[in-house]
Design a protein around this motif. Structure first.
Motif: not given
Length: 123
Positions: A52-58, A60-64, A103-109
């Motif tokens: 996010x613009x504030x630096x919050x991250x998310x 995918x579990x496999x790359x964390x 943050x969203x993991x949904x492509x369409x968003x």
């Protein structure tokens, strides 16, 4: 025209590193939530990481713990540091932007997309 432009893809070694970059030519990064998606051959596009613009991250579990997303708003650049690469990281990686702070993991968003950069990690 004016879409985000990715670079830095290529062939990486297993357990090696690659850094992807995404430069925004038209938009000001500081006002966007930004992310990376990956699409392996024959598979659906998948969220990899977002910030996010504030630096919050998310992630995918496999790359964390192996990938790190970061942003440099002064340079209008988004990055993805990919460490300890695995063959399953082989994909086309896309930079994406969305205008609000969630943050969203949904492509369409996600609103804007780059053209992608290929990452290949041979086994």
């Amino acid at each position: 025209q004016g879409l985000p432009m990715e670079s830095g893809g290529g062939t990486g070694q297993e357990e090696g590193s690659l850094t992807l970059s995404c430069v925004l030519l038209k938009h000001t990064l500081s006002t966007w939530t930004a992310g990376w998606f990956g699409q392996a051959l024959g598979k659906e596009i998948e969220f990899v990481a977002g910030i996010t613009w504030r630096g919050r991250t998310d992630y995918l579990d496999s790359v964390k713990d192996r990938f790190t997303i970061s942003r440099d708003d002064r340079k209008n650049t988004l990055s993805l540091q990919m460490d300890r690469l695995k063959p399953e990281a082989t994909a086309v990686y896309y930079c994406a932007l969305r205008p609000n702070s969630d943050l969203t993991r949904v492509r369409s968003e996600w609103t804007y997309w780059g053209q992608g950069t290929q990452v290949t990690v041979p086994s």
